[in-house]
Design a protein around this motif. Sequence first.
Motif, PDB file in Angstrom:
ATOM      1  N   GLN A   1      12.577   5.117  -0.606  1.00 19.83           N
ATOM      2  CA  GLN A   1      11.942   6.318  -0.058  1.00 19.83           C
ATOM      3  C   GLN A   1      10.445   6.243  -0.301  1.00 19.83           C
ATOM      4  O   GLN A   1       9.996   6.270  -1.449  1.00 19.83           O
ATOM      5  N   LEU A   2       9.656   6.134   0.774  1.00 26.39           N
ATOM      6  CA  LEU A   2       8.206   6.162   0.635  1.00 26.39           C
ATOM      7  C   LEU A   2       7.744   7.574   0.304  1.00 26.39           C
ATOM      8  O   LEU A   2       8.293   8.560   0.821  1.00 26.39           O
ATOM      9  N   GLN A   3       6.729   7.682  -0.563  1.00 28.68           N
ATOM     10  CA  GLN A   3       6.135   8.988  -0.838  1.00 28.68           C
ATOM     11  C   GLN A   3       5.588   9.558   0.460  1.00 28.68           C
ATOM     12  O   GLN A   3       4.979   8.851   1.267  1.00 28.68           O
ATOM     13  N   LEU A   4       5.789  10.862   0.655  1.00 23.93           N
ATOM     14  CA  LEU A   4       5.452  11.511   1.919  1.00 23.93           C
ATOM     15  C   LEU A   4       4.064  12.135   1.935  1.00 23.93           C
ATOM     16  O   LEU A   4       3.464  12.284   3.002  1.00 23.93           O
TER      17      LEU A   4
ATOM     18  N   HIS B   1       0.817  -1.209   0.000  1.00 26.49           N
ATOM     19  CA  HIS B   1       0.000   0.000   0.000  1.00 26.49           C
ATOM     20  C   HIS B   1       0.855   1.265   0.000  1.00 26.49           C
ATOM     21  O   HIS B   1       0.398   2.324   0.430  1.00 26.49           O
ATOM     22  N   ALA B   2       2.087   1.161  -0.474  1.00 30.47           N
ATOM     23  CA  ALA B   2       2.985   2.314  -0.479  1.00 30.47           C
ATOM     24  C   ALA B   2       3.535   2.573  -1.876  1.00 30.47           C
ATOM     25  O   ALA B   2       3.772   1.642  -2.654  1.00 30.47           O
ATOM     26  N   HIS B   3       3.720   3.858  -2.182  1.00 32.23           N
ATOM     27  CA  HIS B   3       4.402   4.283  -3.400  1.00 32.23           C
ATOM     28  C   HIS B   3       5.841   4.574  -2.999  1.00 32.23           C
ATOM     29  O   HIS B   3       6.102   5.493  -2.214  1.00 32.23           O
ATOM     30  N   VAL B   4       6.776   3.800  -3.527  1.00 34.20           N
ATOM     31  CA  VAL B   4       8.139   3.792  -3.005  1.00 34.20           C
ATOM     32  C   VAL B   4       9.139   4.127  -4.108  1.00 34.20           C
ATOM     33  O   VAL B   4       9.170   3.476  -5.157  1.00 34.20           O
ATOM     34  N   GLY B   5       9.960   5.133  -3.861  1.00 33.23           N
ATOM     35  CA  GLY B   5      11.087   5.403  -4.731  1.00 33.23           C
ATOM     36  C   GLY B   5      12.209   4.432  -4.413  1.00 33.23           C
ATOM     37  O   GLY B   5      12.474   4.138  -3.238  1.00 33.23           O
ATOM     38  N   VAL B   6      12.866   3.927  -5.457  1.00 35.78           N
ATOM     39  CA  VAL B   6      13.946   2.962  -5.247  1.00 35.78           C
ATOM     40  C   VAL B   6      15.185   3.408  -6.011  1.00 35.78           C
ATOM     41  O   VAL B   6      15.099   3.964  -7.108  1.00 35.78           O
TER      42      VAL B   6
ATOM     43  N   THR C   1      -0.213   4.097   2.528  1.00 38.10           N
ATOM     44  CA  THR C   1       0.849   4.169   3.531  1.00 38.10           C
ATOM     45  C   THR C   1       1.867   5.219   3.097  1.00 38.10           C
ATOM     46  O   THR C   1       2.474   5.101   2.027  1.00 38.10           O
ATOM     47  N   LEU C   2       2.045   6.243   3.910  1.00 42.20           N
ATOM     48  CA  LEU C   2       2.956   7.335   3.578  1.00 42.20           C
ATOM     49  C   LEU C   2       4.222   7.249   4.419  1.00 42.20           C
ATOM     50  O   LEU C   2       4.225   6.716   5.537  1.00 42.20           O
ATOM     51  N   GLY C   3       5.305   7.805   3.878  1.00 44.29           N
ATOM     52  CA  GLY C   3       6.558   7.843   4.614  1.00 44.29           C
ATOM     53  C   GLY C   3       6.518   8.846   5.750  1.00 44.29           C
ATOM     54  O   GLY C   3       5.689   9.761   5.770  1.00 44.29           O
ATOM     55  N   GLU C   4       7.429   8.695   6.687  1.00 43.71           N
ATOM     56  CA  GLU C   4       7.475   9.569   7.854  1.00 43.71           C
ATOM     57  C   GLU C   4       8.744  10.403   7.919  1.00 43.71           C
ATOM     58  O   GLU C   4       8.913  11.193   8.849  1.00 43.71           O
ATOM     59  N   GLU C   5       9.637  10.249   6.948  1.00 45.33           N
ATOM     60  CA  GLU C   5      10.838  11.075   6.910  1.00 45.33           C
ATOM     61  C   GLU C   5      11.452  11.015   5.520  1.00 45.33           C
ATOM     62  O   GLU C   5      11.198  10.082   4.747  1.00 45.33           O
ATOM     63  N   LEU C   6      12.254  12.033   5.224  1.00 42.50           N
ATOM     64  CA  LEU C   6      13.017  12.051   3.981  1.00 42.50           C
ATOM     65  C   LEU C   6      14.411  11.529   4.284  1.00 42.50           C
ATOM     66  O   LEU C   6      15.098  12.043   5.175  1.00 42.50           O
ATOM     67  N   THR C   7      14.825  10.517   3.544  1.00 41.88           N
ATOM     68  CA  THR C   7      16.124   9.885   3.761  1.00 41.88           C
ATOM     69  C   THR C   7      17.123  10.384   2.728  1.00 41.88           C
ATOM     70  O   THR C   7      16.786  10.553   1.557  1.00 41.88           O
TER      71      THR C   7
ATOM     72  N   MET D   1      22.436  11.934  -1.857  1.00 43.15           N
ATOM     73  CA  MET D   1      21.276  12.021  -2.739  1.00 43.15           C
ATOM     74  C   MET D   1      19.987  11.742  -1.983  1.00 43.15           C
ATOM     75  O   MET D   1      19.904  10.813  -1.182  1.00 43.15           O
ATOM     76  N   ALA D   2      18.978  12.554  -2.263  1.00 44.63           N
ATOM     77  CA  ALA D   2      17.619  12.305  -1.789  1.00 44.63           C
ATOM     78  C   ALA D   2      16.760  11.903  -2.976  1.00 44.63           C
ATOM     79  O   ALA D   2      17.019  12.307  -4.114  1.00 44.63           O
ATOM     80  N   ILE D   3      15.745  11.087  -2.709  1.00 38.76           N
ATOM     81  CA  ILE D   3      14.755  10.729  -3.726  1.00 38.76           C
ATOM     82  C   ILE D   3      13.449  11.423  -3.358  1.00 38.76           C
ATOM     83  O   ILE D   3      12.930  11.242  -2.251  1.00 38.76           O
TER      84      ILE D   3
END
Length: 560
Positions: free
Chosen positions: A382-385, A366-371, A397-403, A412-414
Amino acid sequence: MRRVRVAAVQFEVGRDRAANLAACLRSIDRAAAEGARLIVLPEFCNHLSWYDETATARRAACRLGDGFLNAIAARAVRHDAYVKVNVTVARPGGRTTGTNLLYAPDGSLAAQADKLVLMGAEGDHLDPGTAAGPVAGTPLGRFGLYSCLEGVISEVCRDLAVRGAQVLLNSLNSFAVDEASLHIPVRAAENRVWVVAANKVGPLLPAELLPAISEGLGVPPEWLHGAGESQIVAPDGTVVAKGPKEGEAVVVAEIDPDAADDKVRPDGTDVFAARRPSLYGAIVRPPCARTAPAGAAKLSAAVVRGGDDEPLSALIRQAVDRGAELIVLPELAFGPDADAERVMSELAEAVRGSRALVVTSVREGHAHVGVAVTADGVVGRQLQLHDSTRHRAWARTLGEELTVLDLPWGRMAIVVGDDALYPETFRLAAIADADVVAVPFTALELWETELGLLERSAENRLNVVASSAGEGLVLALPADFTLWTRWDGPFTGRISHPLVTPAGGPVTVATVHPAQAVNRRVSKNTDLVEDRPWKAVSALIEPHTALSEPHTTRTGMESR
């Protein structure tokens, strides 16, 4: 719907106070003659913004209720109009501020806001503001006041917009041509508000000092004039009226302030309701100097957008063969229903035998995830925030931080999908010492690629590699950036603007400069990241409030 005729006026200001006041009154009269009910004047209308010492700056400053400001207030009464003027103001305790003043049709001071972030030499003799300016509720609409450099970073305008401002009033004192082309219109589009911006024309410095200042500043004297192009910008970023680059002018347009209450983009996402204030805490905490070492001087990056004739894996291989070490695909490049493990395996195979890293996004449950994938497999997720209506059926399901990832060539950040719409996302990346941001996304509106991503690169000093199905960009940081330093190339009028390579086919390769992300100092005394007005923008981390109940304020201080 309420229609309001507004004006931005541009003119020259010198050191003769009486002549400066005459220019203000003449311009107000001209705007009123064209039916304007809201009139915005440039920054520092009372005096050139150059002083030999602090005492000189204080002597030249206005006092609330003095003859200069009373004359402005009287013109507001005469023309039954709101007039926004910017002057330096002598404050109690020896402080001298650059201050935005909004006079109402009854002559009262409807709102005032001190400039929070000073540019370069302004900080030698002026004092920054200490608190956010109000959102002024008026019969014409809700107005927010800001000036010049405050629009070169995102926080001040964002703070005003989330507090309910419909129309942002910007007074400028700038020779930079990227104000009109980028920094002014982007604030309208990203916040979905109107912007009325008034810049100066004519010399911005004393004529007898121009050669010496030009030499120290690193800007040819012919560029040290107000860049004009005062403008009125709609909530979608469209410039509906613009003045010339030179000469006095009155720029007039009819606007509907209530249109700024619509924060819904074409896919149905309310981009203000979808903000994640709980994630933005770092923006309003005391800044820290960058601690991460500089990245590589150069990095070959590619935007791969797919084609009708070749599979993505073949296009990725083309990018690898052309030397790309970072390859960014659109979001969900293999489709929303593709098996995530199969996608990542295919990406790893496509870059086998190389040092390349490829970025896209996948659906994981249930997550949109950058890889981020290398030949050895997945090195970052990186889960979409932020919530997105386009993916709401499954991406719950959303991310809780930017990695931020540490890589051989830098950090690099995604930024995944619609996270690219939010200035806060990229600010978090800059605060975390990112050098490069990979953006697999889907552009739905012109401003996203024509203004938005360019500004995210410029205001944060981030290299950006962005790929959408229809378009893409490689945005590299120039080495020539800091005023009062020697530049390698000729000055072109731009100060804070990336080097732009638009995607021109299925595979576009260009060079970015990770090491340049270390330098965020746009001028002496002014760092775009460390000098953000963190104390004054607490609204950025407050829960969303429906715009039908805006935070509006009116100050009732009399000016006469």
